[in-house]
Design a protein around this motif. Structure first.
Motif, PDB file in Angstrom:
ATOM      1  N   GLU A  73      79.428  40.277  75.068  1.00 10.19           N
ATOM      2  CA  GLU A  73      80.643  40.202  74.252  1.00 10.19           C
ATOM      3  C   GLU A  73      80.301  40.444  72.780  1.00 10.19           C
ATOM      4  OE1 GLU A  73      83.452  37.068  76.678  1.00 10.19           O
ATOM      5  OE2 GLU A  73      81.857  36.246  75.435  1.00 10.19           O
ATOM      6  N   ILE A  74      79.166  39.919  72.331  1.00  7.15           N
ATOM      7  CA  ILE A  74      78.724  40.154  70.948  1.00  7.15           C
ATOM      8  C   ILE A  74      78.428  41.632  70.749  1.00  7.15           C
ATOM      9  CG2 ILE A  74      77.066  39.544  69.154  1.00  7.15           C
ATOM     10  CD1 ILE A  74      76.573  36.901  70.614  1.00  7.15           C
ATOM     11  N   TYR A  75      77.772  42.256  71.719  1.00  9.10           N
ATOM     12  CA  TYR A  75      77.516  43.696  71.638  1.00  9.10           C
ATOM     13  C   TYR A  75      78.823  44.467  71.443  1.00  9.10           C
ATOM     14  CZ  TYR A  75      72.759  43.054  73.631  1.00  9.10           C
ATOM     15  OH  TYR A  75      71.456  42.701  73.880  1.00  9.10           O
ATOM     16  N   TYR A  76      79.832  44.141  72.244  1.00  8.85           N
ATOM     17  CA  TYR A  76      81.104  44.853  72.160  1.00  8.85           C
ATOM     18  C   TYR A  76      81.764  44.661  70.788  1.00  8.85           C
ATOM     19  CZ  TYR A  76      81.530  46.350  77.068  1.00  8.85           C
ATOM     20  OH  TYR A  76      81.368  46.977  78.279  1.00  8.85           O
ATOM     21  N   THR A  92      76.896  48.120  82.619  1.00  7.85           N
ATOM     22  CA  THR A  92      75.613  48.648  83.093  1.00  7.85           C
ATOM     23  C   THR A  92      74.799  49.178  81.917  1.00  7.85           C
ATOM     24  OG1 THR A  92      76.553  49.246  85.231  1.00  7.85           O
ATOM     25  CG2 THR A  92      74.506  50.329  84.609  1.00  7.85           C
ATOM     26  N   LYS A  93      75.474  49.865  80.997  1.00  6.46           N
ATOM     27  CA  LYS A  93      74.782  50.369  79.804  1.00  6.46           C
ATOM     28  C   LYS A  93      74.313  49.212  78.925  1.00  6.46           C
ATOM     29  CE  LYS A  93      75.174  53.891  76.165  1.00  6.46           C
ATOM     30  NZ  LYS A  93      74.038  54.703  76.647  1.00  6.46           N
ATOM     31  N   LEU A  94      75.130  48.170  78.839  1.00  2.00           N
ATOM     32  CA  LEU A  94      74.731  46.997  78.059  1.00  2.00           C
ATOM     33  C   LEU A  94      73.513  46.318  78.674  1.00  2.00           C
ATOM     34  CD1 LEU A  94      78.164  45.345  77.145  1.00  2.00           C
ATOM     35  CD2 LEU A  94      76.855  47.059  75.875  1.00  2.00           C
ATOM     36  N   GLU A  95      73.472  46.278  79.997  1.00  2.00           N
ATOM     37  CA  GLU A  95      72.315  45.693  80.691  1.00  2.00           C
ATOM     38  C   GLU A  95      71.054  46.491  80.401  1.00  2.00           C
ATOM     39  OE1 GLU A  95      73.404  45.550  84.792  1.00  2.00           O
ATOM     40  OE2 GLU A  95      74.976  44.043  84.478  1.00  2.00           O
ATOM     41  N   THR A 137      72.009  29.966  72.374  1.00  2.00           N
ATOM     42  CA  THR A 137      71.519  31.340  72.411  1.00  2.00           C
ATOM     43  C   THR A 137      72.594  32.279  71.870  1.00  2.00           C
ATOM     44  OG1 THR A 137      72.339  31.718  74.657  1.00  2.00           O
ATOM     45  CG2 THR A 137      70.092  30.873  74.441  1.00  2.00           C
ATOM     46  N   ALA A 138      72.165  33.511  71.554  1.00  2.38           N
ATOM     47  CA  ALA A 138      73.105  34.537  71.090  1.00  2.38           C
ATOM     48  C   ALA A 138      72.651  35.883  71.636  1.00  2.38           C
ATOM     49  CB  ALA A 138      73.183  34.552  69.565  1.00  2.38           C
TER      50      ALA A 138
END
Length: 220
Positions: A73-76, A92-95, A137-138
């Motif tokens: 969610e932080i990535y987005y 999948t790309k985030l993983e 964590t973040a």
């Protein structure tokens, strides 16, 4: 690190800026990876600023809600702020990005904040006291942080480790301190005042522990 734990039978430790600190090279290399991996059309200075902004914001939100904003969610949020169309990016790309980030993190490992931590833990356990880890964590998940503690040979000292991304709760939420209390009582019958929580954050660690009924030690 000097802590008076004579009157306590169980010690709970925060992780970041209590036991470890970031490798000074990691964040800049992670941000460059982020820019390249997602083809971000912005300067690296802009990426640095946006990542830092959402790092601080999400941490503040977690402390206020007592919940946990997921890493993806932080990535987005960061990608959207950098004008990347998040509809084109699936989890999948985030993983895949997280896996690359973890490799970088393990290459540029966090450093122990104090050289005497292993000796301190040895001293604590030799007195038949028990220890746990309790960390918000973040960007870095608990599963990755476990690898760091294993690398420094600290993991064997912990009776259990609790990370906010794994339980969906963040300090100073009473519920996450309740998890510590429950786990500690599975080891041995214990009262709240026999547990000392140690951390660097006055809101999450000190106030959170005190409000729940633990004793607390604030590292400065």
């Amino acid at each position: 690190m000097k802590i008076n734990f004579a009157n306590h039978s169980h010690l709970s430790f925060d992780l970041w800026l209590t036991l470890i600190k970031s490798n000074p090279e990691f964040k800049s290399k992670r941000n460059l990876l982020f820019k390249d991996f997602f083809d971000v059309d912005a300067t690296i200075e802009k990426v640095n600023d946006v990542v830092r902004y959402y790092d601080v914001l999400c941490n503040n939100i977690n402390e206020r809600t007592g919940l946990n904003i997921d890493t993806y969610e932080i990535y987005y949020l960061i990608l959207s702020a950098l004008n990347v169309n998040i509809n084109d990016i699936d989890t999948t790309k985030l993983e895949l990005f997280y896996k690359e980030t973890e490799l970088l993190f393990l290459k540029y490992k966090p450093e122990l904040l104090y050289a005497n931590i292993p000796q301190l833990f040895k001293e604590i356990t030799e007195q038949e006291k028990t220890i746990n880890l309790l960390s918000n964590t973040a960007f870095i998940k608990g599963n990755t942080l476990r690898k760091i503690l294993s690398y420094y040979e600290l993991d064997s000292y912990f009776q259990f480790q609790i990370y906010s991304d794994e339980v969906g709760l963040s300090k100073p939420n009473n519920e996450i301190f309740q998890l510590v209390f429950n786990q500690a009582n599975k080891i041995k019958p214990i009262t709240k005042k026999e547990i000392l929580h140690i951390g660097d954050n006055i809101v999450a660690d000190y106030n959170g522990a005190i409000n729940f009924g633990f004793d607390a030690h604030l590292l400065k």
